[in-house]
Write a protein that holds these residues in place. Structure first.
Motif, PDB file in Angstrom:
ATOM      1  N   GLY A 467     106.564   3.955 -18.542  1.00  0.00           N
ATOM      2  CA  GLY A 467     105.555   4.896 -19.027  1.00  0.00           C
ATOM      3  C   GLY A 467     106.075   5.707 -20.187  1.00  0.00           C
ATOM      4  O   GLY A 467     107.209   5.513 -20.660  1.00  0.00           O
ATOM      5  N   LEU A 468     105.260   6.657 -20.661  1.00  0.00           N
ATOM      6  CA  LEU A 468     105.632   7.463 -21.816  1.00  0.00           C
ATOM      7  C   LEU A 468     106.572   8.611 -21.448  1.00  0.00           C
ATOM      8  O   LEU A 468     107.166   9.230 -22.341  1.00  0.00           O
ATOM      9  CB  LEU A 468     104.366   8.018 -22.482  1.00  0.00           C
ATOM     10  CG  LEU A 468     103.353   6.966 -22.998  1.00  0.00           C
ATOM     11  CD1 LEU A 468     102.174   7.657 -23.660  1.00  0.00           C
ATOM     12  CD2 LEU A 468     104.028   6.009 -23.958  1.00  0.00           C
ATOM     13  N   THR A 469     106.683   8.927 -20.189  1.00  0.00           N
ATOM     14  CA  THR A 469     107.591  10.000 -19.753  1.00  0.00           C
ATOM     15  C   THR A 469     108.926   9.359 -19.337  1.00  0.00           C
ATOM     16  O   THR A 469     108.985   8.584 -18.376  1.00  0.00           O
ATOM     17  CB  THR A 469     106.994  10.787 -18.577  1.00  0.00           C
ATOM     18  OG1 THR A 469     105.751  11.369 -18.992  1.00  0.00           O
ATOM     19  CG2 THR A 469     107.946  11.881 -18.134  1.00  0.00           C
ATOM     20  N   ILE A 470     110.007   9.687 -20.085  1.00  0.00           N
ATOM     21  CA  ILE A 470     111.316   9.064 -19.862  1.00  0.00           C
ATOM     22  C   ILE A 470     112.318  10.139 -19.407  1.00  0.00           C
ATOM     23  O   ILE A 470     112.386  11.218 -19.990  1.00  0.00           O
ATOM     24  CB  ILE A 470     111.835   8.393 -21.150  1.00  0.00           C
ATOM     25  CG1 ILE A 470     110.798   7.398 -21.700  1.00  0.00           C
ATOM     26  CG2 ILE A 470     113.171   7.697 -20.890  1.00  0.00           C
ATOM     27  CD1 ILE A 470     110.515   6.233 -20.789  1.00  0.00           C
ATOM     28  N   GLU A 471     113.094   9.801 -18.371  1.00  0.00           N
ATOM     29  CA  GLU A 471     114.190  10.663 -17.918  1.00  0.00           C
ATOM     30  C   GLU A 471     115.492  10.191 -18.564  1.00  0.00           C
ATOM     31  O   GLU A 471     115.831   9.006 -18.512  1.00  0.00           O
ATOM     32  CB  GLU A 471     114.329  10.614 -16.397  1.00  0.00           C
ATOM     33  CG  GLU A 471     113.159  11.244 -15.659  1.00  0.00           C
ATOM     34  CD  GLU A 471     113.373  11.241 -14.149  1.00  0.00           C
ATOM     35  OE1 GLU A 471     114.447  10.750 -13.708  1.00  0.00           O
ATOM     36  OE2 GLU A 471     112.502  11.732 -13.435  1.00  0.00           O
ATOM     37  N   PHE A 472     116.182  11.111 -19.216  1.00  0.00           N
ATOM     38  CA  PHE A 472     117.445  10.790 -19.859  1.00  0.00           C
ATOM     39  C   PHE A 472     118.606  11.396 -19.048  1.00  0.00           C
ATOM     40  O   PHE A 472     118.471  12.436 -18.397  1.00  0.00           O
ATOM     41  CB  PHE A 472     117.477  11.338 -21.289  1.00  0.00           C
ATOM     42  CG  PHE A 472     116.517  10.641 -22.208  1.00  0.00           C
ATOM     43  CD1 PHE A 472     116.891   9.477 -22.860  1.00  0.00           C
ATOM     44  CD2 PHE A 472     115.223  11.129 -22.402  1.00  0.00           C
ATOM     45  CE1 PHE A 472     115.994   8.825 -23.707  1.00  0.00           C
ATOM     46  CE2 PHE A 472     114.333  10.479 -23.242  1.00  0.00           C
ATOM     47  CZ  PHE A 472     114.720   9.305 -23.899  1.00  0.00           C
ATOM     48  N   GLU A 473     119.771  10.743 -19.144  1.00  0.00           N
ATOM     49  CA  GLU A 473     120.957  11.204 -18.413  1.00  0.00           C
ATOM     50  C   GLU A 473     122.146  11.255 -19.376  1.00  0.00           C
ATOM     51  O   GLU A 473     122.433  10.283 -20.080  1.00  0.00           O
ATOM     52  CB  GLU A 473     121.293  10.262 -17.257  1.00  0.00           C
ATOM     53  CG  GLU A 473     122.533  10.679 -16.486  1.00  0.00           C
ATOM     54  CD  GLU A 473     122.901   9.686 -15.404  1.00  0.00           C
ATOM     55  OE1 GLU A 473     123.879   9.949 -14.678  1.00  0.00           O
ATOM     56  OE2 GLU A 473     122.222   8.637 -15.295  1.00  0.00           O
ATOM     57  N   SER A 474     122.810  12.422 -19.398  1.00  0.00           N
ATOM     58  CA  SER A 474     124.014  12.563 -20.216  1.00  0.00           C
ATOM     59  C   SER A 474     125.234  12.144 -19.392  1.00  0.00           C
ATOM     60  O   SER A 474     125.439  12.615 -18.271  1.00  0.00           O
ATOM     61  CB  SER A 474     124.188  14.019 -20.670  1.00  0.00           C
ATOM     62  OG  SER A 474     125.474  14.180 -21.260  1.00  0.00           O
ATOM     63  N   LEU A 475     126.020  11.236 -19.931  1.00  0.00           N
ATOM     64  CA  LEU A 475     127.303  10.850 -19.328  1.00  0.00           C
ATOM     65  C   LEU A 475     128.460  11.442 -20.114  1.00  0.00           C
ATOM     66  O   LEU A 475     129.587  10.964 -20.028  1.00  0.00           O
ATOM     67  CB  LEU A 475     127.432   9.320 -19.296  1.00  0.00           C
ATOM     68  CG  LEU A 475     126.333   8.575 -18.519  1.00  0.00           C
ATOM     69  CD1 LEU A 475     126.576   7.076 -18.573  1.00  0.00           C
ATOM     70  CD2 LEU A 475     126.251   9.061 -17.086  1.00  0.00           C
ATOM     71  N   SER A 476     128.168  12.501 -20.844  1.00  0.00           N
ATOM     72  CA  SER A 476     129.177  13.116 -21.698  1.00  0.00           C
ATOM     73  C   SER A 476     130.301  13.711 -20.850  1.00  0.00           C
ATOM     74  O   SER A 476     130.121  14.088 -19.682  1.00  0.00           O
ATOM     75  CB  SER A 476     128.548  14.215 -22.557  1.00  0.00           C
ATOM     76  OG  SER A 476     127.519  13.657 -23.354  1.00  0.00           O
ATOM     77  N   GLN A 477     131.485  13.829 -21.457  1.00  0.00           N
ATOM     78  CA  GLN A 477     132.662  14.385 -20.783  1.00  0.00           C
ATOM     79  C   GLN A 477     133.237  15.518 -21.618  1.00  0.00           C
ATOM     80  O   GLN A 477     133.135  15.531 -22.853  1.00  0.00           O
ATOM     81  CB  GLN A 477     133.734  13.310 -20.582  1.00  0.00           C
ATOM     82  CG  GLN A 477     133.316  12.191 -19.628  1.00  0.00           C
ATOM     83  CD  GLN A 477     134.420  11.159 -19.495  1.00  0.00           C
ATOM     84  OE1 GLN A 477     134.757  10.476 -20.468  1.00  0.00           O
ATOM     85  NE2 GLN A 477     134.991  11.061 -18.312  1.00  0.00           N
TER      86      GLN A 477
END
Length: 872
Positions: A467-477
């Motif tokens: 869909g148009l609603t996307i969940e993003f996840e940061s794997l930054s350290q």
């Protein structure tokens, strides 16, 4: 000079008038049992004198408690050894150059119990004429005596025995101590005191054939001496009544006779007394102690330098160092770091507190060190580099050496460093060493934690159809803050959340950028392209199971899709063709089983699928099979042959008032003979509901079994008689078969088996009865590859008969070890060779023990142990 004086003194002390050679002695006894006592006489003689040698034999008199002579024993062949005569003093090491011999007489005597006890005594004359604490010492001899208390006081008593021999020589004006402690085999209480030595014999009869009867006279002390002041000393000699520790400082050269008694008490009652008579030689001991150490005071030492001192002293083993800064050491060669800057006088004392102590001193100069200080490094972006500088006390510093964990190299030589990069994050140590014109160095180490630079990372978005609603996840350290830019012109909002959600304005391809920042390091940035499409969902409703006869299933799909969607229905391996209809209608399965029905919906580039399981269950048919006959105890197995039904419940009845509820095949043990009817009831609880029962008459027939058992006589044998009688004691058996390892089978119940060689054998009995039922039993039988015999007595009279102990071992022996013990468990003899006897040169008569380990060529291991009597 000192050695000459000591030798001269002892030579003067040794001139002879009439057998002037007695130095000291004592007599003790040990109870051996059966009214037998082992008596030990120890005599010390001056072997430089012109006196007589040790008596051979020595006449030992035994008196009853009222002084009547009972018997005179001849103790012969004393064991003679030299006595160490080194003088005990602390300044140097000079040998007394005296000659003293120790003669030990040991013999057993038999004394029946009486009402008065016994005195045991030996007398000999004469003492050295140069003894200073006696009046006319050459007119006195010595009596060495001990008392055996009557049985009414202590039955079977043993006397105390002194543990150590006092030294022959002492140093004048030096403290002396000696432990006169004794050991009592009976654990009685011991009390120590000075006592006056006994007189005995005379110049006319120096070696009496029988000692005189008690009570005996004592020697006469010279003027100024007595029982409590036996030797010229300051402080006076004392003895601890509880421990026997004698202490004092002799203060006049010469020879002195001393007496020490140890009294034996039991429950407060005096039992016996052992009187030790001994002689001291007091000699002059000059001092030869030297204190010296290497002179390392040249040049200037820098503050904090550890200096190792080299000890060059002589004739000393105790040292005291004073470093002049409030610190000291007792080590032989210490190391020391001076406490501050300045001049220090170092002093060494060899043998401190000793009258012979010596002292040496040296002056050392200590200069100050520079004192650097590393400042906290300053971050330089964008390369995550650092500027590093040094401060502190840097007067007259001429060189800098840095040691840094950097890819540019570990060492740098400038005062301040710019744009330094570290090899890796984490704890590191920045070291700088500075050197001034005096050659003194200062060092500083700064623990510094190199922070991990931020690493910006976005988790991959795998589903382009959510869909148009996307969940993003940061794997930054290693970041302290985040900044998102979603690249959506229609919805230009940003976010600082770790896992933000963004509503895209339309479908398409978007570039998402993430910046990861840090408070202690330079920021990092990353981007990724994200494909966005409308959502697509599909769901199948659960389907109830049906029976195989007359089954008819209908399927319906629900979900989120449009009229542009296409459908594919599949029915597993049922043989039913795929359907592309939205709803495939009624479906019938021809065989029982579990089938997965799948629906796949496709719309554009997105696809969704869902599946449900369909259960087709056949009608229940109960059946089982088993092996019907066996011998008790019989382990029966029932193999389930039931078909149809689902989630079936089982109920077994084994016909012996027991049952089981296990599904499928089961096992059951019948312990008693008999015929058993077995029933199986099965209930289907899923799909086709119902219950069926199967009963089988005489399904199991169990016959009785025999019991194997037999006796071996003897339980083992050796190569001299390699046979065994086998007798059956089996129950309910009609036939016997024996399997003897390495031999043909035997078909009799009772028989005799002969063996040709030694070794370990296994005998197996197999018995059967009229029903063909069988039982078997195994038993080990060993034929030793050797024979063993040991004597029970030997003699010590050297008559050529039974003068040694030697077991007889027959056979091929691979390993052998023999150990002989006395009655107290002390090892007297041991050997690893067959045929090597124990020939006792000297041993106590009485019972002895032996242990013999044998391993023969058949690897048979045996331990033979026993006792034998040693007779004279």
């Amino acid at each position: 000079m000192c050695r000459w004086l000591l030798i001269s003194l002892l030579v003067v002390f040794s001139f002879d008038l009439k057998s002037f050679h007695i130095v000291g002695g004592e007599i003790t006894y040990q109870y051996l049992g059966n009214d037998t006592y082992e008596v030990t006489l120890i005599v010390y003689r001056d072997c430089l004198s012109a006196g007589a040698p040790f008596d051979n034999p020595a006449s030992i008199g035994v008196f009853n408690g009222v002084g009547q002579l009972e018997e005179v024993f001849s103790f012969d062949s004393p064991f003679i050894t030299p006595v160490e005569t080194t003088v005990d003093f602390s300044c140097t090491d000079i040998n007394a150059s005296a000659c003293v011999e120790k003669g030990v007489y040991i013999q057993t005597i038999n004394l029946p119990p009486n009402a008065t006890g016994y005195y045991i005594a030996y007398q000999r004359c004469c003492r050295n004429s140069t003894i200073q604490n006696l009046v006319n010492p050459d007119e006195f001899g010595a009596t060495y005596a001990a008392f055996i208390p009557p049985a009414s006081l202590a039955e079977g008593n043993s006397s105390p025995v002194f543990n150590d021999l006092p030294p022959i020589g002492l140093c004048s004006d030096l403290p002396f101590s000696f432990d006169h402690g004794a050991t009592d085999a009976d654990g009685d209480s011991l009390v120590y005191e000075f006592c006056t030595p006994y007189n005995g014999a005379s110049q006319d009869v120096p070696q009496p054939a029988s000692p005189s009867s008690p009570p005996w006279s004592t020697v006469a002390w010279a003027g100024g001496f007595g029982v409590d002041y036996q030797i010229s000393s300051d402080p006076e000699f004392t003895i601890d009544p509880q421990t026997g520790l004698m202490e004092g400082t002799p203060d006049e050269l010469g020879q002195y006779v001393m007496g020490v008694c140890v009294k034996e008490y039991r429950d407060g009652q005096l039992l016996s007394e052992v009187r030790r008579d001994f002689q001291f030689n007091v000699v002059a001991c000059p001092s030869a102690i030297l204190a010296s150490f290497s002179d390392l005071s040249f040049g200037i030492y820098c503050e904090g330098i550890e200096i190792e001192f080299e000890n060059l002293s002589a004739n000393a083993d105790d040292f005291l160092w004073n470093f002049g800064d409030g610190f000291s050491s007792t080590e032989f060669q210490p190391t020391h770091t001076f406490n501050g800057v300045g001049e220090y006088t170092v002093m060494l004392i060899s043998q401190p507190g000793d009258p012979c102590a010596d002292t040496s001193t040296v002056v050392y100069e200590v200069a100050p060190n520079p004192s650097p200080l590393i400042m906290e490094p300053e971050l330089v972006c964008p390369d995550n580099a650092y500027d590093i500088s040094v401060a502190g006390e840097l007067t007259d510093v001429v060189a800098y050496v840095w040691n840094i964990d950097s890819p540019d190299g570990p060492e740098f030589f400038d005062q301040n460093l710019e744009a330094i990069q570290f090899s890796s994050p984490g704890l590191t140590y920045i070291d700088v060493s500075v050197f001034n014109s005096n050659g003194c160095a200062g060092e500083y180490t700064l623990p510094f934690t190199v922070p991990d630079p931020p690493v910006a990372t976005i988790a991959t978005v795998f589903d382009a159809c959510q869909g148009l609603t996307i969940e993003f996840e940061s794997l930054s350290q290693f970041s302290d803050y985040l900044s998102w830019d979603f690249g959506d012109p229609g919805n230009p909002v940003t976010s600082s959340a770790a896992n933000p959600t963004h509503n895209f304005s339309q479908s398409g391809l978007f570039t998402v950028t993430l910046t990861a920042g840090s408070d202690v390091a330079c920021p990092d940035e990353t981007s990724m392209e994200v494909e966005v499409n409308p959502d697509l969902e599909i769901d199948l409703l659960p389907i109830e199971p049906q029976c195989l006869p007359g089954n008819a299933f209908t399927f319906e799909a629900i979900g989120n899709y449009t009229d542009n969607a296409t459908f594919v229905w599949s029915f597993d391996d049922s043989g039913i063709a795929e359907s592309t209809a939205e709803n495939p209608g009624t479906v019938t399965f021809d065989e029982e089983g579990t089938y997965q029905v799948m629906l796949t919906v496709t719309e554009g580039s997105c696809q969704a699928a869902d599946g449900e399981y369909v259960y087709v269950v056949d009608v229940l048919d109960v059946d089982f099979v088993t092996e019907s006959a066996g011998c008790a105890p019989y382990e029966a197995y029932f193999f389930d042959q039931t078909t149809g039904g689902a989630d079936n419940n089982y109920s077994w009845n084994f016909g012996d008032e027991t049952g089981a509820d296990f599904p499928g095949s089961v096992g059951h043990t019948y312990n008693q003979p008999g015929n058993y009817t077995v029933t199986l009831t099965v209930e289907s609880t899923f799909g086709c509901l119902g219950q069926e029962t199967l009963t089988v008459e005489n399904a199991i027939i169990v016959s009785p079994s025999p019991t194997a058992d037999f006796i071996l006589d003897p339980p083992f044998s050796d190569i001299n008689s390699p046979s065994v009688q086998v007798t059956s004691t089996a129950l309910g058996a009609e036939e016997c078969v024996y399997l003897v390892e390495g031999n043909p089978p035997v078909f009799d119940c009772d028989f005799t088996q002969e063996f040709l060689t030694g070794g370990e054998y296994t005998i197996t009995q197999v018995v059967t009865n009229e029903y063909g039922c069988e039982d078997r039993l195994e038993a080990p039988f060993r034929v030793n590859g050797h024979a063993f015999y040991a004597p029970n007595a030997i003699t010590l009279n050297q008559d050529g008969l039974n003068d040694f102990f030697l077991p007889i071992v027959a056979g091929e022996i691979e390993e052998y070890r023999m150990v002989i013990f006395d009655r107290w468990g002390k090892v007297l003899f041991e050997t690893d060779e067959v045929g090597v006897p124990w020939v006792p040169e000297y041993a106590h008569v009485g019972m002895h023990a032996y242990k013999v380990w044998v391993r023969d060529s058949y690897n048979t291991r045996e331990l033979y142990e026993g006792t034998f009597l040693l007779l004279r």
